[in-house]
Design a protein around this motif. Structure first.
Motif, short mmCIF file in Angstrom:
data_model
loop_
_atom_site.label_atom_id
_atom_site.label_comp_id
_atom_site.label_asym_id
_atom_site.label_seq_id
_atom_site.Cartn_x
_atom_site.Cartn_y
_atom_site.Cartn_z
N ILE A 118 94.19 -49.79 40.25
CA ILE A 118 93.37 -50.33 39.15
C ILE A 118 94.19 -50.48 37.87
O ILE A 118 93.98 -51.43 37.10
CB ILE A 118 92.11 -49.45 38.90
CG1 ILE A 118 91.15 -50.12 37.92
CG2 ILE A 118 92.48 -48.07 38.39
CD1 ILE A 118 90.48 -51.35 38.45
N SER A 119 95.16 -49.60 37.65
CA SER A 119 95.98 -49.72 36.44
C SER A 119 96.84 -50.98 36.49
O SER A 119 97.10 -51.60 35.46
CB SER A 119 96.83 -48.47 36.23
OG SER A 119 97.66 -48.23 37.32
N TRP A 120 97.29 -51.39 37.69
CA TRP A 120 98.05 -52.64 37.82
C TRP A 120 97.18 -53.82 37.42
O TRP A 120 97.62 -54.72 36.69
CB TRP A 120 98.55 -52.80 39.26
CG TRP A 120 99.44 -53.98 39.46
CD1 TRP A 120 100.80 -54.00 39.33
CD2 TRP A 120 99.05 -55.31 39.80
NE1 TRP A 120 101.28 -55.27 39.58
CE2 TRP A 120 100.22 -56.10 39.87
CE3 TRP A 120 97.83 -55.93 40.06
CZ2 TRP A 120 100.21 -57.45 40.18
CZ3 TRP A 120 97.81 -57.28 40.38
CH2 TRP A 120 98.99 -58.02 40.44
N TRP A 121 95.94 -53.84 37.90
CA TRP A 121 95.03 -54.94 37.58
C TRP A 121 94.68 -54.97 36.09
O TRP A 121 94.64 -56.05 35.48
CB TRP A 121 93.76 -54.85 38.43
CG TRP A 121 94.01 -55.24 39.85
CD1 TRP A 121 94.20 -54.41 40.91
CD2 TRP A 121 94.15 -56.58 40.34
NE1 TRP A 121 94.44 -55.15 42.04
CE2 TRP A 121 94.41 -56.48 41.73
CE3 TRP A 121 94.09 -57.83 39.77
CZ2 TRP A 121 94.60 -57.59 42.53
CZ3 TRP A 121 94.27 -58.95 40.57
CH2 TRP A 121 94.53 -58.82 41.93
N LEU A 122 94.42 -53.80 35.50
CA LEU A 122 94.11 -53.75 34.07
C LEU A 122 95.30 -54.20 33.23
O LEU A 122 95.13 -54.95 32.25
CB LEU A 122 93.69 -52.33 33.67
CG LEU A 122 92.34 -51.87 34.16
CD1 LEU A 122 92.13 -50.39 33.84
CD2 LEU A 122 91.22 -52.71 33.55
N LEU A 123 96.49 -53.77 33.60
CA LEU A 123 97.69 -54.17 32.87
C LEU A 123 97.89 -55.68 32.95
O LEU A 123 98.18 -56.33 31.94
CB LEU A 123 98.92 -53.43 33.41
CG LEU A 123 100.25 -53.83 32.77
CD1 LEU A 123 100.25 -53.46 31.28
CD2 LEU A 123 101.40 -53.17 33.49
N ASN A 124 97.75 -56.25 34.12
CA ASN A 124 97.94 -57.69 34.26
C ASN A 124 96.86 -58.50 33.56
O ASN A 124 97.14 -59.57 33.01
CB ASN A 124 98.08 -58.07 35.73
CG ASN A 124 99.47 -57.79 36.23
OD1 ASN A 124 100.40 -58.54 35.97
ND2 ASN A 124 99.65 -56.66 36.92
N ALA A 125 95.63 -58.01 33.55
CA ALA A 125 94.57 -58.69 32.80
C ALA A 125 94.87 -58.64 31.30
O ALA A 125 94.71 -59.64 30.58
CB ALA A 125 93.22 -58.05 33.09
N THR A 126 95.36 -57.49 30.84
CA THR A 126 95.71 -57.34 29.42
C THR A 126 96.88 -58.23 29.04
O THR A 126 96.83 -58.93 28.02
CB THR A 126 96.05 -55.87 29.12
OG1 THR A 126 94.93 -55.06 29.48
CG2 THR A 126 96.39 -55.67 27.66
#
Length: 160
Positions: A118-126
């Motif tokens: 989930i942190s990978w997805w949040l980072l890429n969305a950010t």
């Protein structure tokens, strides 16, 4: 090309592909430099895992937090790349999403599994958001500059 429009709207696949390749190169090059600096600061070894391995994106240690900071700082460099390479505010979202979709595919291939962190997805969305908004801001600043017209503009050119 439509008549009455400011810019040419002809389909140019060579330009589009060269812009995509240029964006990928510039953004990955700067990301590599930022991640290298993050690894030096954390005392870690630099590998491609830091860029493509989605398990490297975490906040449990200083190395993971510095890698996250490298990605966020790189999104600001990517905004500059959008401004220099794409030069159109209305295309910033397209190029930001294209970069990150290609990054998703590269990570999927590199890991041989779909990113589930989930942190990978949040980072890429950010970073997609920062890259797009920063690029649009810079491009709009350029696009909205006054275009000198008339007698005053001719006098300014002759004075130079």
């Amino acid at each position: 090309m439509k008549s009455g429009t400011f810019r040419s709207t002809t389909w140019d696949p060579i330009l589009l592909i060269s812009q995509i390749i240029s964006m990928q190169f510039v953004v990955y090059f700067s990301l590599g430099i930022f991640v290298c600096i993050a690894n030096i600061l954390a005392g870690d070894n630099y590998t491609l895992d830091n860029i493509f391995e989605y398990h490297e994106i975490h906040i449990s240690d200083i190395g993971g937090r510095l890698v996250i900071c490298a990605f966020v700082l790189n999104s600001l460099v990517a905004s500059l790349a959008l401004w220099c390479i794409v030069r159109r505010a209305k295309l910033c979202l397209d190029f930001s999403c294209t970069f990150h979709v290609l990054h998703l595919l590269f990570c999927w291939w590199y890991n041989s599994s779909f990113p589930s962190n989930i942190s990978w997805w949040l980072l890429n969305a950010t970073t997609t958001t920062f890259m797009c908004i920063g690029g649009e801001f810079l491009c709009l600043k350029s696009e909205l500059k006054e275009i000198p017209v008339g007698y005053a503009a001719l006098n300014q050119k002759s004075d130079v």
